[in-house]
Design an enzyme around this catalytic site. Structure first.
Site, short mmCIF file in Angstrom:
data_model
loop_
_atom_site.label_atom_id
_atom_site.label_comp_id
_atom_site.label_asym_id
_atom_site.label_seq_id
_atom_site.Cartn_x
_atom_site.Cartn_y
_atom_site.Cartn_z
N ASP A 66 0.86 -1.18 0.00
CA ASP A 66 0.00 0.00 0.00
C ASP A 66 0.91 1.24 0.00
OD1 ASP A 66 -2.33 1.59 0.28
OD2 ASP A 66 -2.01 1.68 2.43
N THR A 121 -0.35 4.92 1.10
CA THR A 121 -0.66 5.84 2.18
C THR A 121 -0.55 5.15 3.53
OG1 THR A 121 -2.22 6.92 0.69
CG2 THR A 121 -2.37 7.48 3.03
N ASP A 129 -6.54 -2.79 2.88
CA ASP A 129 -5.44 -3.70 2.54
C ASP A 129 -5.68 -5.12 3.03
OD1 ASP A 129 -3.96 -1.47 1.52
OD2 ASP A 129 -3.44 -0.95 3.58
#
Length: 1164
Positions: free
Chosen positions: A358, A360, A807
């Site tokens: 991921d 962010t 996620d």
């Protein structure tokens, strides 16, 4: 009364992340354990041992170890599953059901999918942050229906609310919702703009009420999360295959011995029955051979000892503790240690080929900082010493003192004092620069206490720029639909806001038109340099060159840049323009096109002011970690819900993408190029649109692959040949090497087409040739689909790492899931296999703990199979000299204690403490990780070598003692050639040989290793002399028949000579082979050990990472298109303006009753 109609069943909000519960644990766990072929095999052996005609060993010799293995594994699985389960701390949300009305307050998490009913904001707007859904932290706006907005926070009205919602069945589409609300006989359409989804956070909104539409596993976030599955390592799967091979080998040996028994009984045993009668019920040689087959199955079963699995679990548990105890993976600011949340996947960490990350909160801190700027050709932000040399900024560097500005943000830090001096001296260009930053934006201010300003920005970049202007004396204080209030160097000024020229992805800029208190009309604009440079007045050419140099310098440091410019407007022209703007904004057809033309018209001949440089703060050590992992031949894919521009900026910042790459391919739909064709033809033939997009994306992939590897299109290409053959077997793509270094960027919509069955092969071939892949605007489900695609076509181990609920799906799908305990909650951690606080710890998890665990497990398996082949095959050779009678060579007590006592601790010591190189060298030489990816240390070939080594050793261990004992007498003339002496000599040779072998396998010696090896040998001799003593024979006559054998046999010099000869013949070939291999084909570990820890080599590898990018990023706008129109309409403004329009101001004081809910909702 509230009713809700949803097709499908309804659920509560309890989310199941665990594999089993109290009721089904025992049957399901036993089912999982008996999927291990060896466990099922030992259960079969137990059944055989219950048959007295064929069993030569007691039943408890199998049942006790089997129960022990199942119990240990079951307890460990229960502990692991308990750690993985989602435990909600507050039970209130667990009781929420569909149809309930929920009250949420500012900064609350939304933990069910809600229909927004009302809020504290004007027009029932609600601001939310969706970082857990798409990785974006910019604010988004939701608005309730007018008919429900009237409910406000009146609990009586909310209680009496009587409506019916009909909507689509639960699904995973985060951006779509379709439904209707029937209220008082009227129907109202519902869409996604009126929904608050699970995982969002309420921001800048005091309170809001929502109706629960989906709860628990029906929520869109959980629909994207995937199922929790039981993960097995590649070594586990390989061991299942090897056990089958061993079974086949065992069956072959038993068949040979059974045939031998049949022949021997037919030829000699039949006539020898007076001395050796056949067993009861045996009436033929063939039946005797049949029974002997099963007897030998029991005797030779130690080729797959049941203690293997107990040892494997202990090793995994020990290596998991090392991760938990590693202080170098402990994060003091949050008091967060690393945690191995499962103990079954350690060695898999040493084989990772693909990392899916991921962005962010994983790579970035998502904190934007105003770092540098260029104003009228002068660069600000660097710090210089007295000699004019630039110095590096650190914690000790003196910060600019903003105490003169009472409205300054105390958290803001800047180090270049010359910029403050320019502001204080009244430099016109500097004032104009910061005035632009304080006016040209869509930020919303909030000031509950005088001087305590809080900015709510749709884009974090905008928040950073407005905060910078605030600290340098241009404080954005308030706004209304018609005005912007700014405190300029202590003086309050109110600008009339006449127009906002909103941002969109094509314009890549935004502008505002304001009238100053003095009556001047000015357009202020900011945006991407590539766009604004085309709009500048010709008089700015020289300034443009200077600014370009600064932009290149900023971009080389990984900063996000944008250009700012202005234009003074003529009153008469503006009045004509604003009239045409109003007509265009109210047009029924072609509104967007007409507005775009007007924006282009007025945004010409701009005067350049300068440029800004914002640092999107990466987590500490991210660029270095990525570089280290890349040197370990690990490919990194970034899967983010953020927009393409932002994702690429971060990729350049952390050196995923750089200018040294041969090319970076961008795969997108290119709808703009097809727009005209779409309008002319596709309006009538809409079915052509998807095929055209598929065609475009397909050839985009092929063009990229053709550039990277032209020969991949030849008919002779291995993959083309493989996929031309029709086969139902799953096809695995071999690794393809590109002719350079490439990157791939693909958007979510293009990815959706690429994941379709007819394009997925082209997608995975193209992507896997690239060093880096960036997938942007992807949904949580697409993240999981990308991971699954690589697992399907590549024989590689995958790892997914993230920190948010968006996620979870890819964390569950990948072979290894890693959760970062970051700012987006704990959902990712709860679903992960390993967790820690910072991305930089990933390199230590893989290159140190993962590599060590893999090497230790491989050494353990090689040694374990070797020692048990050597141990068991002696029985096979003995069968040819014992009439194939299924008689054991060794004493029964030795058989019982061999794996449990004599050889268990030395191999555990090696498997828990061994290191080929220490952790420092593991990180300095990431190439050491490559053999694990290629599975070189333990595979079928290595297993066959171990098997042949065991066969060779068993031949030596049987025939050398047999030859030494044959017709041999003691020094006093008494015979020594008896079965008991021979058995003792063989087992002594065996134990010393396997002890020497483990000494050769050990690379890192500790006190524990020494103690275990020498201690095990001492225990063997102590137990042997004790069990074979006169005293034990007198007490337990039937159990210890080898009375006096130890002292009689081991006191003879020729016995020890034979033992020494056996050891030499077993070990010498191994030593010679390893010496030659080290010289001719050294492993990476061999090469590194030759450096002998030289200080100059350490300095050579401790080089500092430099950014190589010269790419200038466009301004990473992240707010929604149309937000400017929302501001101008005033629908998001509070009823009262907090400031007067004079030179003084009054603070925004609001009296409100706040009910603290500590992150949870209350139920009405």
């Amino acid at each position: 009364m509230v009713s809700s109609c949803i097709s499908g069943g309804l659920h509560n909000t309890k989310v199941k992340c665990s594999l089993w519960n109290r009721n089904n644990f025992l049957p399901l766990n036993l089912f999982e354990q008996f999927q291990r072929i060896a466990n099922a095999y030992f259960l079969f052996l137990l059944i055989l041992q219950l048959i007295p005609q064929i069993s030569s060993l007691a039943w408890f010799t199998t049942v006790v170890p089997l129960v022990l293995v199942l119990a240990v594994s079951g307890v460990k699985d229960a502990i692991d599953d308990f750690d993985l389960s989602c435990r909600l701390k507050d039970e209130k949300w667990m009781n929420v059901q569909v149809g309930d009305i929920i009250r949420l307050e500012n900064n609350n998490f939304v933990t069910a999918d809600l229909l927004l009913l009302s809020s504290s904001e004007p027009h029932s707007l609600t601001y939310i942050e969706t970082a857990e859904l798409d990785g974006e932290t910019n604010l988004k706006v939701k608005q309730a229906l007018t008919v429900t907005a009237e409910l406000g926070e009146d609990l009586q009205k909310l209680t009496e609310f009587n409506g019916e919602v009909k909507c689509e069945a639960p699904n995973n589409k985060l951006d779509k919702f379709t439904g209707t609300l029937t209220l008082r006989g009227e129907k109202y359409a519902l869409d996604n703009e009126k929904m608050l989804l699970r995982g969002c956070i309420i921001r800048n909104t005091e309170w809001c009420f929502g109706l629960v539409i989906y709860a628990g596993p029906d929520t869109k976030l959980m629909q994207n999360s995937g199922k929790t599955t039981f993960k097995r390592t590649s070594i586990d799967r390989l061991m299942n295959v090897l056990v089958l091979l061993i079974f086949a080998f065992l069956a072959l040996m038993c068949l040979i011995l059974a045939i031998g028994n049949g022949i021997w009984e037919y030829d000699k045993g039949y006539y020898f029955q007076v001395y050796l009668p056949w067993a009861e019920g045996v009436n033929s040689a063939s039946y005797s051979g049949f029974l002997m087959f099963w007897s030998y199955v029991i005797i030779l079963n130690t080729v797959v000892p049941i203690s293997l699995y107990v040892s494997v679990e202990i090793i995994r548990l020990g290596n998991s503790f090392y991760i938990d105890w590693d202080r170098k993976m402990y994060y003091p600011p949050k008091d967060t240690p690393a945690q191995a949340r499962t103990t079954t996947l350690n060695e898999e960490l040493g084989q990772i080929k693909y990392i899916f990350s991921d962005k962010t909160g994983t790579l970035t801190q998502n904190i934007m900082c105003f770092n540098k700027c260029s104003i009228h050709g002068k660069s600000y932000g660097d710090v210089y010493d007295m000699s004019g040399q630039r110095i590096e900024i650190n914690e000790k560097t003196e910060k600019v003192d903003f105490s003169y500005n009472q409205l300054a943000d105390p958290k803001f830090a800047f180090y270049d004092h010359s910029l403050v001096e320019a502001v204080k001296l009244g430099d016109i260009q500097t004032h104009r620069f910061f005035r632009l930053l304080s006016l040209c934006h869509t930020v919303m201010p909030e000031e509950k206490k005088e001087g305590n300003l809080v900015y709510q920005a749709q884009s974090p970049d905008e928040g950073a720029l407005v905060t910078a202007a605030r600290n340098f004396g241009f404080v954005f204080r308030a706004r209304t639909p018609e005005t912007i209030t700014v405190v300029e160097m202590g003086e309050t000024k109110v600008y009339k806001l006449l127009a906002i020229l909103d941002f969109n992805n094509v314009r890549k800029r935004m502008s505002v038109i304001v009238r100053s208190p003095e009556g001047d009309l000015t357009l202020y604009c900011k945006g991407a340099d590539t766009i604004l440079y085309e709009l500048l007045h010709s008089s700015c050419d020289s300034l443009k060159e200077e600014t370009t140099e600064h932009l290149n310098e900023f971009a080389g440091e990984g900063l996000r840049t944008l250009v700012v410019a202005y234009k003074n407007l003529d009153e008469e022209y503006f009045q004509d323009w604003i009239r045409r703007h109003h007509e265009a904004s109210t047009a029924l057809e072609g509104r967007e096109d007409k507005l775009s033309e007007l924006y282009e018209e007025i945004e010409k001949d701009l005067m350049l002011l300068g440029a800004t440089a914002i640092e999107d703060k990466l987590q500490d050590g991210v660029p270095q970690t990525i570089e280290t992992l890349a040197r370990a031949s690990i490919k990194i894919w970034v899967l983010t819900g953020d927009k393409q521009e932002t994702a690429m900026n971060i990729s350049y910042s952390c050196n995923l993408l750089n200018d040294d790459m041969d090319d970076v391919f961008v795969i997108e739909e290119r709808v703009t190029y097809l727009f005209y064709f779409h309008k002319v033809v596709l309006i009538k033939h809409k079915f052509l649109y998807k095929p055209l997009i598929l065609f475009w994306i397909f050839f985009s992939f092929r063009d990229a692959r053709k550039k990277m590897k032209p020969e991949s299109f030849l008919d002779s290409d291995e993959i083309n040949i493989q996929f031309e053959k029709s086969s139902k077997k799953p096809k695995v793509l071999p690794d393809e090497q590109a002719n350079g270094v490439y990157g791939l960027v693909i958007t979510g919509h293009s990815l959706a087409y690429g994941l379709e069955e007819n394009l997925e092969l082209e997608l995975v071939r193209t992507a896997c040739m690239c060093k880096v892949v960036i997938c942007c605007r992807v949904t949580p489900l697409q993240k999981a689909q990308v991971v699954e695609l690589v697992k399907k076509y590549k024989k590689a181990v995958t790892l997914a790492i993230g920190d948010g609920a968006n996620d979870v799906s890819m964390i569950k799908t990948a072979h290894i899931g890693v959760g970062i305990s970051g700012q987006e909650g704990m959902q990712a951690v709860l679903s992960s296999d390993f967790s820690f606080a910072q991305f930089r710890y990933l390199q230590r998890l893989l290159l140190v703990h993962g590599r060590w665990s893999y090497i230790r497990m491989c050494k353990f398996l090689k040694y374990f199979f070797y020692k048990n082949f050597a141990f068991t095959l002696v029985h096979f050779w003995y069968g040819f000299f014992s009439g194939f009678s299924a008689q054991t060579v060794y004493d029964e007590w030795f058989i019982t204690l061999y794996n449990l006592v004599y050889t268990s601790l030395p191999v555990l010591g090696m498997s828990l403490f061994d290191q080929d190189v220490d952790d420092r060298w593991s990180l300095l030489f990431p190439q050491l990780y490559v053999p694990g990816q290629q599975n070189l240390y333990f595979n079928k070939t290595v297993f066959v070598k171990c098997m042949f080594q065991g066969i060779y050793s068993s031949l030596i261990l049987f025939f050398i003692p047999y030859g030494a004992m044959y017709n041999t007498v003691r020094s006093d003339g008494k015979a020594i050639a008896d079965y008991q002496s021979f058995a003792l000599m063989v087992q002594t040779c065996l134990l010393i040989v396997v002890s020497v072998q483990i000494c050769l396998d050990t690379s890192y010696w500790t006190v524990v290793n020494q103690f275990f090896i020498w201690g095990s040998l001492s225990v063997y001799f102590a137990i042997t002399f004790t069990m074979y003593s006169d005293g034990m024979y007198m007490i337990f006559t039937a159990s210890f028949p080898f009375v006096g054998t130890a002292r009689n046999t081991l006191s003879q010099p020729n016995v020890w000579l034979a033992i020494f000869l056996s050891i030499t013949l077993c070990v010498l070939p191994v030593v010679g082979f390893r010496f030659l291999k080290t010289q001719l084909r050294p492993t990476p570990s061999d090469k590194v050990r030759k450096y002998l820890i030289k200080p100059e080599i350490l300095q050579q590898h401790l080089r500092r990472l430099r950014r190589t990018s010269t790419r200038r990023s466009g301004y990473a706008f992240a707010h929604q298109h149309g937000f400017g129109a929302l501001i101008m309409s005033g629908r998001n403004m509070r009823p009262k303006s907090p400031f007067a329009t004079t030179g003084t101001f009054s603070p925004n004081i609001r009296k409100c009753s706040e009910k603290p809910l500590v992150g949870q909702g209350t139920r009405t």
